[in-house]
Motif scaffolding. Structure first.
Motif, PDB file in Angstrom:
ATOM      1  N   SER A 174      16.895   3.411   6.507  1.00 26.79           N
ATOM      2  CA  SER A 174      16.646   3.992   7.751  1.00 26.79           C
ATOM      3  C   SER A 174      16.430   2.830   8.888  1.00 26.79           C
ATOM      4  N   PRO A 175      17.002   3.291  10.084  1.00 29.44           N
ATOM      5  CA  PRO A 175      16.706   2.092  11.179  1.00 29.44           C
ATOM      6  C   PRO A 175      15.436   1.783  11.304  1.00 29.44           C
ATOM      7  N   ILE A 176      15.362   0.324  11.600  1.00 32.61           N
ATOM      8  CA  ILE A 176      14.056  -0.203  12.110  1.00 32.61           C
ATOM      9  C   ILE A 176      13.855  -0.868  13.204  1.00 32.61           C
ATOM     10  N   SER A 177      15.247  -1.002  13.848  1.00 28.71           N
ATOM     11  CA  SER A 177      15.458  -1.314  15.161  1.00 28.71           C
ATOM     12  C   SER A 177      17.059  -0.875  15.551  1.00 28.71           C
ATOM     13  N   LYS A 178      17.191  -1.082  17.050  1.00 30.98           N
ATOM     14  CA  LYS A 178      18.571  -0.732  17.363  1.00 30.98           C
ATOM     15  C   LYS A 178      19.763  -1.397  16.422  1.00 30.98           C
ATOM     16  N   SER A 179      19.448  -2.765  16.064  1.00 30.35           N
ATOM     17  CA  SER A 179      20.376  -3.350  15.591  1.00 30.35           C
ATOM     18  C   SER A 179      20.280  -3.730  14.050  1.00 30.35           C
ATOM     19  N   ASN A 180      19.369  -3.056  13.560  1.00 35.52           N
ATOM     20  CA  ASN A 180      19.201  -3.260  11.913  1.00 35.52           C
ATOM     21  C   ASN A 180      18.637  -2.053  11.160  1.00 35.52           C
ATOM     22  N   SER A 181      19.043  -1.901  10.076  1.00 28.03           N
ATOM     23  CA  SER A 181      18.419  -0.873   9.233  1.00 28.03           C
ATOM     24  C   SER A 181      17.648  -1.554   7.938  1.00 28.03           C
ATOM     25  N   GLY A 182      16.709  -0.753   7.605  1.00 24.57           N
ATOM     26  CA  GLY A 182      15.787  -1.424   6.577  1.00 24.57           C
ATOM     27  C   GLY A 182      15.314  -0.256   5.381  1.00 24.57           C
ATOM     28  N   LYS A 199       0.983  -1.187  -0.084  1.00 23.44           N
ATOM     29  CA  LYS A 199       0.022  -0.061   0.110  1.00 23.44           C
ATOM     30  C   LYS A 199       1.019   1.140   0.101  1.00 23.44           C
ATOM     31  N   PRO A 200       0.911   1.993  -0.992  1.00 19.93           N
ATOM     32  CA  PRO A 200       1.523   3.432  -1.114  1.00 19.93           C
ATOM     33  C   PRO A 200       1.425   4.098   0.189  1.00 19.93           C
ATOM     34  N   PRO A 201       2.843   4.783   0.418  1.00 22.35           N
ATOM     35  CA  PRO A 201       2.810   5.690   1.595  1.00 22.35           C
ATOM     36  C   PRO A 201       2.312   7.243   1.430  1.00 22.35           C
ATOM     37  N   GLY A 202       1.963   7.728   2.339  1.00 16.66           N
ATOM     38  CA  GLY A 202       1.758   9.219   2.238  1.00 16.66           C
ATOM     39  C   GLY A 202       3.018  10.020   2.244  1.00 16.66           C
ATOM     40  N   LEU A 203       3.021  11.094   2.939  1.00 16.59           N
ATOM     41  CA  LEU A 203       3.847  12.014   3.299  1.00 16.59           C
ATOM     42  C   LEU A 203       4.824  11.719   4.384  1.00 16.59           C
ATOM     43  N   THR A 204       4.302  10.674   5.287  1.00 17.62           N
ATOM     44  CA  THR A 204       5.092  10.061   6.390  1.00 17.62           C
ATOM     45  C   THR A 204       5.766   8.872   5.908  1.00 17.62           C
ATOM     46  N   PRO A 205       7.261   8.650   6.051  1.00 19.51           N
ATOM     47  CA  PRO A 205       7.927   7.461   5.454  1.00 19.51           C
ATOM     48  C   PRO A 205       7.423   6.121   6.148  1.00 19.51           C
ATOM     49  N   LYS A 206       7.501   5.092   5.641  1.00 26.04           N
ATOM     50  CA  LYS A 206       6.863   3.879   6.620  1.00 26.04           C
ATOM     51  C   LYS A 206       7.943   2.534   5.733  1.00 26.04           C
ATOM     52  N   ALA A 207       8.277   1.568   6.589  1.00 31.33           N
ATOM     53  CA  ALA A 207       8.898   0.609   5.816  1.00 31.33           C
ATOM     54  C   ALA A 207       8.467  -0.316   4.888  1.00 31.33           C
ATOM     55  N   ASN A 243      14.867  12.252   8.163  1.00 30.00           N
ATOM     56  CA  ASN A 243      16.023  11.966   9.061  1.00 30.00           C
ATOM     57  C   ASN A 243      15.530  11.891  10.461  1.00 30.00           C
ATOM     58  N   THR A 244      16.230  10.961  11.221  1.00 31.19           N
ATOM     59  CA  THR A 244      16.215  10.536  12.567  1.00 31.19           C
ATOM     60  C   THR A 244      17.384  10.607  13.292  1.00 31.19           C
ATOM     61  N   SER A 245      17.588  10.131  14.820  1.00 31.88           N
ATOM     62  CA  SER A 245      18.927  10.230  15.175  1.00 31.88           C
ATOM     63  C   SER A 245      19.719   9.143  14.819  1.00 31.88           C
ATOM     64  N   GLY A 246      19.181   8.328  14.120  1.00 30.50           N
ATOM     65  CA  GLY A 246      20.036   7.027  13.391  1.00 30.50           C
ATOM     66  C   GLY A 246      20.442   7.564  12.225  1.00 30.50           C
ATOM     67  N   ALA A 247      20.981   6.620  11.244  1.00 26.61           N
ATOM     68  CA  ALA A 247      21.667   6.855  10.202  1.00 26.61           C
ATOM     69  C   ALA A 247      20.689   6.458   8.806  1.00 26.61           C
ATOM     70  N   GLU A 248      20.687   7.828   7.996  1.00 24.37           N
ATOM     71  CA  GLU A 248      19.832   7.748   6.844  1.00 24.37           C
ATOM     72  C   GLU A 248      20.852   7.732   5.853  1.00 24.37           C
ATOM     73  N   ARG A 249      20.442   6.785   4.830  1.00 24.54           N
ATOM     74  CA  ARG A 249      21.268   6.572   3.600  1.00 24.54           C
ATOM     75  C   ARG A 249      20.679   6.003   2.360  1.00 24.54           C
TER      76      ARG A 249
END
Length: 287
Positions: free
Chosen positions: A263-271, A38-46, A242-248
């Motif tokens: 972007s981070p999806i958890s403390k140990s993983n990026s998605g 389902k397409p996202p709006g103006l708020t990012p989602k996984a 952008n968040t306090s994590g790493a966006e790339r």
């Protein structure tokens, strides 16, 4: 059929049904555009959270121009990287491994070339060619190209992990490749300046960097092309991206509708995440 044969037949049938059910539970059926999401709006989602970034680290996503192939890189638990593709066949998506990851893969706008840092592959009738070198202009021992992005005109923008994390640009002029040049200080400022994406029409450039005006680790920035051909000021893409994590690894789909990034999806993983590309046009008014 005797009792033993009947029992074996019933047992095999149960096992087959169980295996099929388990397979479906483990890998959902994906149908329709964008892996059936389902397409996202103006708020990012996984993106496709039921199949991506669960047991692996998935990122660097991109589609082919016809939107029927979806590529991304995957790091397994043992630390090995691979290039993975979902292909849409009869409106259903199927996953397979292309091969080991080379560089940070991304397609040229026409879909005929897959750039792999200082290397590339050509699209062939059978799939993809062997890995080739871009030549001595890019295959330099003092450069560490991770991601090289191309415009429809053949302009290259690429990063360099061995030279204080900078971005360079190389244009085609009269059919000849110009020597790469550093982009301005307003772009090459901060740490970890990397993973550029140039729009097919060269109207904007997106990259990630860690700066004092950021929200934490590396943030995504955008610069718009000015009327005189120069690149405008670097604009932080904001706290929705952008968040306090790493966006790339920013990227816009070939249909221009969605912006993908890591972007981070958890403390140990990026998605892989996605958002409506209208956010780019909103930022354009801030230049």
């Amino acid at each position: 059929m005797n009792r033993i044969a009947l029992f074996i037949a019933l047992l095999l049938s149960v096992l087959a049904m169980s295996s099929k059910s388990h397979s479906q539970d483990k890998f959902p059926v994906l149908e329709g555009p964008y892996l059936g999401q389902k397409p996202p709006g103006l708020t990012p989602k996984a993106f496709a959270p039921s199949v991506l970034s669960i047991e692996h680290r998935d990122g660097n996503a991109f589609f082919t121009p016809d939107m029927k192939e979806f590529y991304f890189t995957r790091r397994s638990k043992d630390g090995k990287w691979s290039l993975v593709v979902f292909k849409s066949e009869n409106n259903r998506w199927h996953e397979s491994i292309v091969g080991p990851r080379v560089g940070r893969p991304i397609l040229s706008p026409d879909g005929k070339t897959m750039h792999l840092g200082k290397n590339y592959m050509d699209r062939t009738k059978a799939g993809w060619s062997e890995v080739k070198s871009l030549g001595p202009m890019f295959d330099r021992v003092d450069w560490g190209i991770m991601r090289l992005s191309a415009s429809a005109k053949g302009t290259y923008v690429f990063d360099d992990a061995r030279s204080n994390d900078v971005i360079r640009i190389s244009r085609l002029k009269d059919g000849k490749r110009e020597e790469p040049k550093l982009l301005g200080k307003h772009i090459n400022t901060g740490k970890w300046t990397a993973h550029p994406f140039i729009s097919p029409d060269e109207s904007y450039l997106i990259w990630d960097s860690e700066r004092v005006d950021g929200y934490g680790k590396s943030d995504l920035y955008i610069s718009f092309r000015q009327q005189d051909g120069s690149w405008g000021t670097a604009i932080n893409m904001g706290n929705k991206i952008n968040t306090s994590g790493a966006e790339r690894g920013g990227y816009v789909t070939p249909d221009g509708k969605y912006f993908f990034f890591n972007s981070p999806i958890s403390k140990s993983n990026s998605g892989i995440h996605w958002v409506d590309a209208q956010i780019i046009e909103t930022l354009r008014t801030k230049q």
